[in-house]
Every structure is written in C-alpha cells, then in structure tokens.
Scaffold this active site. Structure first.
Site, short mmCIF file in Angstrom:
data_model
loop_
_atom_site.label_atom_id
_atom_site.label_comp_id
_atom_site.label_asym_id
_atom_site.label_seq_id
_atom_site.Cartn_x
_atom_site.Cartn_y
_atom_site.Cartn_z
N GLY A 1 -32.06 -55.90 -86.97
CA GLY A 1 -32.95 -55.18 -86.07
C GLY A 1 -33.31 -53.80 -86.59
N HIS B 1 -27.72 -61.34 -84.32
CA HIS B 1 -26.32 -61.27 -83.90
C HIS B 1 -26.14 -60.81 -82.45
CE1 HIS B 1 -25.07 -56.90 -83.99
NE2 HIS B 1 -26.23 -56.82 -84.61
N GLN C 1 -32.13 -55.78 -77.50
CA GLN C 1 -31.32 -56.04 -76.31
C GLN C 1 -32.10 -56.80 -75.22
OE1 GLN C 1 -28.19 -55.77 -75.87
NE2 GLN C 1 -27.57 -54.45 -77.57
N CYS D 1 -22.63 -47.90 -82.56
CA CYS D 1 -23.05 -47.01 -83.65
C CYS D 1 -22.49 -45.60 -83.50
CB CYS D 1 -24.58 -46.95 -83.72
SG CYS D 1 -25.34 -48.55 -84.04
N ASN E 1 -29.75 -50.14 -74.76
CA ASN E 1 -28.52 -50.81 -75.16
C ASN E 1 -27.27 -50.22 -74.52
OD1 ASN E 1 -29.43 -48.66 -77.00
ND2 ASN E 1 -27.48 -48.97 -78.03
N THR F 1 -35.68 -63.53 -102.35
CA THR F 1 -35.28 -64.88 -101.97
C THR F 1 -34.75 -64.89 -100.54
OG1 THR F 1 -34.72 -65.36 -104.27
CG2 THR F 1 -33.86 -66.85 -102.58
N SER G 1 -33.06 -59.26 -83.24
CA SER G 1 -31.92 -59.41 -84.13
C SER G 1 -31.14 -60.67 -83.76
CB SER G 1 -31.01 -58.18 -84.03
OG SER G 1 -29.86 -58.32 -84.83
#
Length: 376
Positions: A69, A201, A179, A322, A149, A237, A199
C-alpha cells in the site's frame, strides 16, 4: 494467542498459503517467457488481476500490482502531480493520513509544493466543507484516506469527488483505501476517486503485494522503467506468489463478505459495550468502520498495557504499527488531552474474532487497571 490487531496485519489462511506455495513450486515460470510454463505464470497473473479488480469494482486493465500500500500511495501522488504539472503546486491532504502519505507530502514541501493539512474534529472526522475551503485554483491533488487506520473514521471521499466535479477543479483525487478495501462497501467505478491504493496483507493476503487503481485517461508516468511489465508502468518480473496469494485472499473474503462485515460490526459493538462498562475506559473518536475500535484506559500508558497484554498472548496496539510506541499524530491532531492520548488502545477485529476473545481482553485490562497505578 488472541489476535486483536487486524488493522496492523491479518493472519494468512491455509488456502492462501497453499496458493502461494503452489505458484512458487509448480508455477514458477517467468510470466514474460514464451514457453508453456511462462505462459501459465502469465495467465495466473492475469486471472489474479481480474479477481482483485472485480472485488475493487474496476476493469482488470485499470489495476496495477505493486509491492504494498505504501508504494501505491507514493506512486499515486507522483502520478497525479505529473498529470497536473501545469495546473499548480498545491496539495490538500489530512493531518491524520498514514505515514505513506504524510512523508511524501513533507518531501513535496521541500520541492516547493504547498501542502494543506486538514485537521479532524475531536471525534476524528474530516468534512467536505474543509476541503472546499482549502481548494485553490492551483490545487493539483487531493489525497484523503477512505478509512482512518487508527480511529476507524470513514472519510467523505465520494462527496469530495462530487465537490471537485461541481467546482470544475483540475485537482485529481487519490484515496488510500488500504483500511477500506473489503471492510466497507465501495466500488472504484462509482467512488469517484482517480487513484485508489489497496494492500493484500490487510485482507488475509501475504505481505509484499498491493495494487493501484488508475482511472482511464490519465497521462501516466512509469514508476519503474525496464522490461515493460504491468502495462509498461512498473517494470520488473512479477511477484507471482504474492499476487496469487492476494487474489486467493480476495476470493475467500468475497465469498461471505456481507456476513463477515456484519460479524465484525457486532463484535465491535460488543467490545465497546463491554470495555466501557469497566470504568476508566473511554471511547476515542466515533469511527464507523466495522473492524476498528479506539479506546483509552485513561492515565495508563498504552505502551505498558500493550507490552503486558502481549506477554499474556493478547495482541492489541497503541495505534498504527508504524509508530512503534511513539504517540500517534492522529490522536495529537484530534486534540486529546495528555492522559487520554497516552492511554489510547486500538483494538481491531477480523472474521475469526469472537466474543470470548473480547471477554479475555476485558478481564486482562481490568486486572491491569486494578493492579497498576496510573503513571500520568
């Protein structure tokens, strides 16, 4: 373990892990290769793109895979400013965005851009009128998260899109929907945002995969130059394992999405009722997202609470992961008093969270309150 920090990351279901494994073990060809194993990998990436795009509400060709994200956020900002490089050098954002927005905005200020940071009210909300009042002729970008978040507040992204249209503003609209994706109902084709970041995860995918929705018609500047992957916009890739896991997680989430959202909302309501009944616990903000509840054990430093509960196998946070123990910029911007801000705890829920999990948390918090003197 009782895991109540789904806003930080989410557990990976066995089906997702198997999808990643199968891709890495038997579908490991380079998607750019022309022989069968390469074509199979290319087809798998294409199928995954269609799955994620369908859940987001856009066409497959409007979705570019990224690594996370934060990458999607950073790239979106640069794409928008490149598109509007002749329109002006003013950006509007909020003071409570994720660091993946705030840090690039700080860098932009060093490059000569003017950035307006909208402050939330005491409940954590941002209004359309704030954006309208900040809007200028030279505004090139408005970037506003869909769901905060830390508080769970839902921001008026669709209404801001309508405002920009009515004002005939040249500003592009980006939303960090990390979120919000598969947590609240929205579709890219009706939300009105020009750029949308998501995102993997946060929805039970594995770390290392994200995506960026890009509205058709934008003048696009590649993030990475090279072999021309991802429509020539992000060469390199493809991370086929992460992408496969992202798609499988989205597929699983969408199977019973309405029931999942209703379940999380019910757990949140139960948690709020139970925790506030403890005494000494107050609600922080009035976020409506079903998976995030922010409260404060007033006067008790949250870092200590999180550490002690963690030793008991109960995982919650003191805000965004974070921050790593630092006082959140979100709660500072909301103007919380010192004792309330220092005691903030973020509890976030997933499809597997139960009332019994909340009961264990409540008992642990009560024990902490009853055996520890406030340090503030």
């Amino acid at each position: 373990m009782i895991y109540l920090d789904h806003a930080a990351t989410t557990p990976v279901p066995a089906e997702v892990a198997r999808s990643v494994y199968d891709t890495l073990f038997s579908g490991w060809g380079n998607p750019s290769s022309q022989y069968p194993i390469g074509k199979d990998a290319r087809d798998a990436v294409g199928t995954a793109r269609e799955t994620v795009a369908a859940a987001l509400g856009c066409k497959a060709e409007q979705l570019i895979f990224t690594s996370c994200g934060s990458e999607s956020d950073n790239w979106a900002i640069r794409l928008a400013l490149h598109q509007n490089r002749h329109a002006g050098k003013h950006v509007i954002t909020t003071a409570v965005e994720h660091s993946a927005i705030l840090e690039p905005c700080k860098a932009l200020e060093q490059e000569g851009y003017s950035v307006t940071y909208l402050k939330p009210d005491k409940n954590g909300n941002i209004t359309v009128s704030q954006v309208e009042n900040a809007l200028r002729d030279d505004t090139a970008l408005v970037t506003m998260m869909l769901v905060n978040n830390e508080t769970g507040c839902i921001f008026p992204v669709a209404e801001v899109a309508q405002l920009l249209k009515e004002k005939k503003s040249r500003a592009l609209l980006h939303t960090d929907a990390v979120q919000g994706f598969l947590k609240i109902p929205f579709r890219a084709d009706t939300l009105g945002a020009d750029l949308i970041s998501v995102s993997a995860h946060k929805v039970h995918g594995i770390k290392g995969a994200g995506a960026l929705y890009i509205r058709p018609g934008l003048s696009l500047q590649p993030l990475i130059y090279g072999g021309g992957q991802e429509q020539g916009l992000r060469s390199g890739t493809e991370a086929t394992g992460q992408i496969a896991g992202f798609a499988k997680a989205v597929e699983l989430r969408c199977e019973h999405l309405d029931e999942t959202l209703a379940h999380m909302a019910a757990i949140k309501a139960y948690a709020e009722e139970t925790l506030l009944a403890l005494g000494g616990v107050v609600r922080v903000g009035n976020g409506q997202a079903p998976h995030i509840l922010s409260v404060s054990l007033v006067g008790y430093p949250s870092a200590n609470v999180v550490t002690e509960l963690g030793s008991q196998g109960i995982c919650i946070s003191a805000g965004s992961a974070c921050h790593r123990g630092q006082l959140s910029h979100v709660y500072r911007a909301m103007g919380l008093d010192k004792k309330t801000a220092a005691g903030v705890l973020r509890i976030s829920f997933g499809p597997e969270t139960t009332k019994e999990d909340i009961d264990v948390l409540t008992i642990a918090l009560k024990a902490h309150r009853d055996t520890r003197f406030p340090m503030l």
